[in-house]
Design a protein around this motif. Sequence first.
Motif, short mmCIF file in Angstrom:
data_model
loop_
_atom_site.label_atom_id
_atom_site.label_comp_id
_atom_site.label_asym_id
_atom_site.label_seq_id
_atom_site.Cartn_x
_atom_site.Cartn_y
_atom_site.Cartn_z
N LEU A 36 0.52 -1.35 -0.10
CA LEU A 36 -0.09 -0.12 0.12
C LEU A 36 0.94 1.15 0.04
N THR A 37 1.98 1.22 0.74
CA THR A 37 2.62 2.59 0.94
C THR A 37 3.84 2.53 -0.18
N ARG A 38 4.48 1.48 -0.27
CA ARG A 38 5.70 1.22 -1.29
C ARG A 38 5.46 2.23 -2.46
N PRO A 39 4.40 2.25 -3.23
CA PRO A 39 4.36 3.12 -4.47
C PRO A 39 4.16 4.30 -4.04
N LEU A 40 3.69 4.88 -2.92
CA LEU A 40 3.18 6.00 -2.59
C LEU A 40 4.60 7.08 -2.15
N ILE A 41 5.37 6.33 -1.66
CA ILE A 41 6.46 7.12 -1.03
C ILE A 41 6.98 8.07 -1.81
N ALA A 42 7.53 7.61 -2.97
CA ALA A 42 8.25 8.62 -4.15
C ALA A 42 7.11 9.59 -4.37
N LEU A 43 6.20 9.35 -4.68
CA LEU A 43 5.07 10.30 -5.24
C LEU A 43 4.88 11.29 -3.84
N TYR A 44 4.74 10.74 -2.81
CA TYR A 44 4.57 11.74 -1.72
C TYR A 44 5.66 12.66 -1.32
N ALA A 45 7.06 12.14 -1.47
CA ALA A 45 8.32 12.86 -1.52
C ALA A 45 8.26 13.88 -2.55
N GLN A 46 7.77 13.58 -3.64
CA GLN A 46 7.75 14.25 -4.91
C GLN A 46 6.64 15.63 -4.57
N SER A 47 5.57 15.20 -3.91
CA SER A 47 4.65 16.21 -3.59
C SER A 47 4.98 17.31 -2.38
N LEU A 48 6.32 16.89 -1.59
CA LEU A 48 6.95 17.80 -0.81
C LEU A 48 7.81 18.69 -1.38
N GLY A 49 8.09 18.53 -2.65
CA GLY A 49 9.12 19.24 -3.64
C GLY A 49 10.51 19.05 -3.34
N ILE A 50 10.65 17.50 -3.00
CA ILE A 50 11.93 16.95 -2.95
C ILE A 50 12.51 16.54 -4.20
N SER A 51 13.72 16.73 -4.54
CA SER A 51 14.45 16.53 -5.62
C SER A 51 14.44 14.82 -6.02
N GLU A 52 14.58 14.45 -7.22
CA GLU A 52 14.71 12.98 -7.72
C GLU A 52 15.88 12.37 -6.83
N VAL A 53 17.06 13.17 -6.89
CA VAL A 53 18.05 12.47 -6.33
C VAL A 53 17.79 12.14 -4.39
N LYS A 54 17.30 13.18 -3.99
CA LYS A 54 16.94 12.79 -2.64
C LYS A 54 15.68 11.87 -2.31
N ILE A 55 14.92 11.82 -3.27
CA ILE A 55 13.85 10.83 -3.38
C ILE A 55 14.40 9.60 -3.43
N GLY A 56 15.56 9.29 -4.35
CA GLY A 56 15.94 7.83 -4.04
C GLY A 56 16.58 7.38 -2.85
N PHE A 57 17.27 8.67 -2.38
CA PHE A 57 17.99 8.37 -0.86
C PHE A 57 16.76 8.20 0.05
N ILE A 58 15.77 8.65 -0.11
CA ILE A 58 14.55 8.39 1.24
C ILE A 58 14.00 7.00 0.88
#
Length: 411
Positions: A36-58
């Motif tokens: 349920l959460t795994r596909p949403l983490i990257a999308l949620y981080a993206q909605s917070l304005g976090i960059s792609e490299v930092k999303i990869g780290f998160i």
Amino acid sequence: MALLAHGGVDMQNKMTKNPWFVILFSGLFYWLAHSLTRPLIALYAQSLGISEVKIGFIVGIYAVLPFLLAIASGGMADSIGRVKVLRIGTILMLVSGIFYMIATNIYLLMIAQIIAGLGQMTVWLVIQVLITDSNQNQAERIASFTVYNTIGQMMGPLIGGFLAEKYSMNISFGVYTAFSVLLVLLAFQLKEPATNRIDSGTYSIKDMYTKSFALLKNREIIATLLCTFIALFILDVRMTFLPIYLQDIGISPFKIGILISLGTSTALFIKPIYPVLIRVLGIKTLLILTFAISLSLLFITPLINHFYSFVLLLVFSGIALGINQPLSLSMISEQTSSNERGIAVGLRLMANRLAQFMDPILFGILTAVIGIKLTFILIGLLLLLLSVVTISLLQVKERKRKVPSLKEKVL
């Protein structure tokens, strides 16, 4: 009301007397929560304005502690008690759900990811150990177990995507927390089997790693770890970066959830006939088919941009990926004794979490440099090379087995 209360008592008695029932539903609720959460983490981080490299780290930080502690957790399960370790893991999942719900910045999201990674690793490790404890009808037991897992993997993204689009991602995280509560309740229904305990005073951390290194001398164990690494890498791409690509080409979160659920649901057609596939095709042929078909997800994704094209691709690749879990579990079980099963499953989880750590880091960096389409293809080529290595290891093992049997025929 009296009938409802009586029914609840009967259900509780059934779960207490039949641990198999609890294990099946623990697998179901674990995968409902995780997927349920795994596909949403990257999308949620993206909605917070976090960059792609930092999303990869998160996304990747989720797997760091599980990778480092998988063997120790497996040893603890063998030593202090598997049910006790399972209960700790479910509580950690519950705590991670609370952090997901209040994560309004990168730091809280990272804390949620770290706790979730450790809790989910622990829960999944113990469930797998419990499912492989008995050798009686093991292929059938594993196939039944993975059907429940597949239902969770199928429904989780659908539920998460629907709630995120209709309401908010926080509601999705709230449902993850609710599933974690159910896991806690199930874990406390289990009793510790006395036969699974080892005196913790004679089983140190050093012993755990000594045993794990001894297991790595077995080529088939190494092939098993590579097999699960490759499959988990592809699965994690499907769960994390494929949603970003699909969103970039204009597909909505709910439709993304449908696609991921379809990719998972196809495994339901494979797992009930898994014992037959093993007997008819054998491990090597199944692995070759799994690798060839599942890698198509990476090579074809950049070439298509239509929803129904992705339906076909995810169904096609999902069939192959659905074989891997029971296959690698069977290989681990065949190569280890019950007393070292926790450590063996810990090694398997290390391979899983290494894939889940490397995937977002590599994908995030490569996407920033060469773009997401070329990244899919490059990652596909790297995994294709690893697939060839895995099959080669099994061929060496098979040659060693064939030589004695030929001599026996001559004699």
